[in-house]
Design an enzyme around this catalytic site. Sequence first.
Site, mmCIF file in Angstrom:
data_model
loop_
_atom_site.group_PDB
_atom_site.id
_atom_site.type_symbol
_atom_site.label_atom_id
_atom_site.label_comp_id
_atom_site.label_asym_id
_atom_site.label_seq_id
_atom_site.Cartn_x
_atom_site.Cartn_y
_atom_site.Cartn_z
ATOM 1 N N SER A 9 -14.122 94.388 -1.727
ATOM 2 C CA SER A 9 -13.469 94.037 -2.985
ATOM 3 C C SER A 9 -12.086 93.477 -2.690
ATOM 4 C CB SER A 9 -13.355 95.272 -3.877
ATOM 5 O OG SER A 9 -12.309 96.099 -3.401
ATOM 6 N N LYS A 10 -11.409 93.098 -3.746
ATOM 7 C CA LYS A 10 -10.091 92.466 -3.564
ATOM 8 C C LYS A 10 -9.142 93.337 -2.767
ATOM 9 C CE LYS A 10 -12.350 92.576 -6.880
ATOM 10 N NZ LYS A 10 -12.959 93.789 -7.337
ATOM 11 N N ARG A 11 -9.355 94.649 -2.872
ATOM 12 C CA ARG A 11 -8.517 95.583 -2.129
ATOM 13 C C ARG A 11 -8.498 95.266 -0.630
ATOM 14 N NH1 ARG A 11 -10.807 100.231 -1.476
ATOM 15 N NH2 ARG A 11 -12.671 99.722 -2.604
ATOM 16 N N GLY A 53 -8.496 92.488 0.805
ATOM 17 C CA GLY A 53 -7.977 91.176 1.156
ATOM 18 C C GLY A 53 -8.874 90.117 0.560
#
Length: 488
Positions: free
Chosen positions: A257-259, A261
């Site tokens: 996920s965006k977490r 990167g």
Amino acid sequence: MTEDKKNNIRVRFAPSPTGYIHIGNVRTALFNWLFARKNKGVFVLRIEDTDAVRSRDEYVDAIVEGLSRFGLEWDEGPDMGGSLGPYKQSQRTAIYEKHLKSLQERDLVYECFCQPDELEEMKKRKLEKGEQPIYSGKCSDLSEKEKRALRGEGKQPAIRFRVKQEEIVVKDLIRGDVTFNTSTIGDFIIFKSDGLPSFHFAVAADDGEMKISHVIRGEDHLTNTPKHIMILNALGFVPPLYAHLPMIVGDDHQPLSKRHGHVSIKEYLEEGYLPASLMNYLALLGWSSGDDQEIFTPAELIKKFDLLNVNKSSAVFDTKKLNWMGMQHMKNIPDTKLAQLVIPYLKSEEIMDCKKHVTEEKFDHLKKVVNVLRPYLSKLKDILKYADIFLCNDVKYSDEVTDLLKKDESQKIMKSILKYLPVDGVNKDSFNTVLSKVKEETGVKGKSLFLPIRAAVTGRLKGPELVDVFPLLSFGTLKERFEKALKI
RNA sequence: GACCCCAUCGUCUAGGGGACUAGGACACAGGGUUUUCAUCCCUGCAACACGGGUUCGAUUCCCGUUGGGGUCGCCA
């Protein structure tokens, strides 16, 4: 008939256009493409836009663009057609309705008027009682009269598939036979109350209609597969072979996920990772050639790819290894090409003038720069870390650099080197001669000698070897930078 | 909760009963390349989740446990 057509191998990549294309989906697309090319089959791009609310045409464009830039080309798809199209599910409603009608005639499906909140409530209750949270079949035997009444209340029905008790075996090429008992699957919706087919129905109908021979997709679909097989069978299709790929996860072993990167292929491409290196890295996430080879060109990947060598367990996406791989691929790209690729990055940071045309002279210089910097690039954007040394008149000093240059010893070295710098520039040999002279005159050697010089010329304490840097700078530039260092 | 999948160095993986004192790569550490290092070279560190079987012999086969993941949507 040619050998190519005889095997009838057809695979598809079927993204839904509800966002930018995810790196995990790109890996799925890649494996489909590799499999198709390896086996001289057909690679189909199918857009699954049956979610009327979230699907957007701009995302279809983004998918097409992302995949193309990544280096995958398909044989049939929404932008190019094909004999079994159309390739956007939103344009295939007539096909789905034909199949629906056939199912209705055989009473294999029924209308369901239950509302979302009722369904939610029923599910909650089942869970509390420790039962399977599957649909109860409440609407399965509604009479015509009851249905009319419900319609009268303004309720639009969804259509559910009657799931009969049976064992379904998924023949998975990666995991072997996986058996499911349909008792854990409730009657599920194949047409939503908005009149559009559900994912499960559209997938199955299309895989059948499009004569897909192998469905290669993420492991998250493994437990959905019995539903697809039930529909395929009901529609009279022979189910394809399946291959469920392991998931790609982040370093915390959670779904990407965006977490973690960057997750969109677009971002990696914009950073300037070469498509070949991205492809190489992604291919090795879940697949291995069986030998010790790590670096592959796309052609080599096609040659060696085999579903039998695909792993079963999920893989952690490791940016460090991607970066290493990026460097390996930088080695193989011709300097003319590399110089061209790097120009947009230089222009965006105004290291090169974006208005001006790049002259031949400048381009030749850039090629030399690029060859010196090449070993330090994982991606094109990395050029910005050092490009200004060669392409800008001035370099900025960090505090660390300033402190170093202020030292008496540094000043002494600057004065000395200015005396010995040849007016017509330096090559590798004369660079060493000059340094020897400075070393002799100042009595400074090794790191103490080189570091101040590096600081003055590049404004940094680390970077490419000075013996490679000097020949690319004119006497004037070198002189200016040393004089600036003296005035600090 | 039920069902399904998975389980080798920190990470990606090789391995498909003896060839394993478990191989390679990334990362990391140390050294070298008569300067830095993010290049390059060398060296080192580091793993078969656990418990039962099967077998003369299990990392490899079977069962269980544990752990992780997925699915159970009128999302796909």
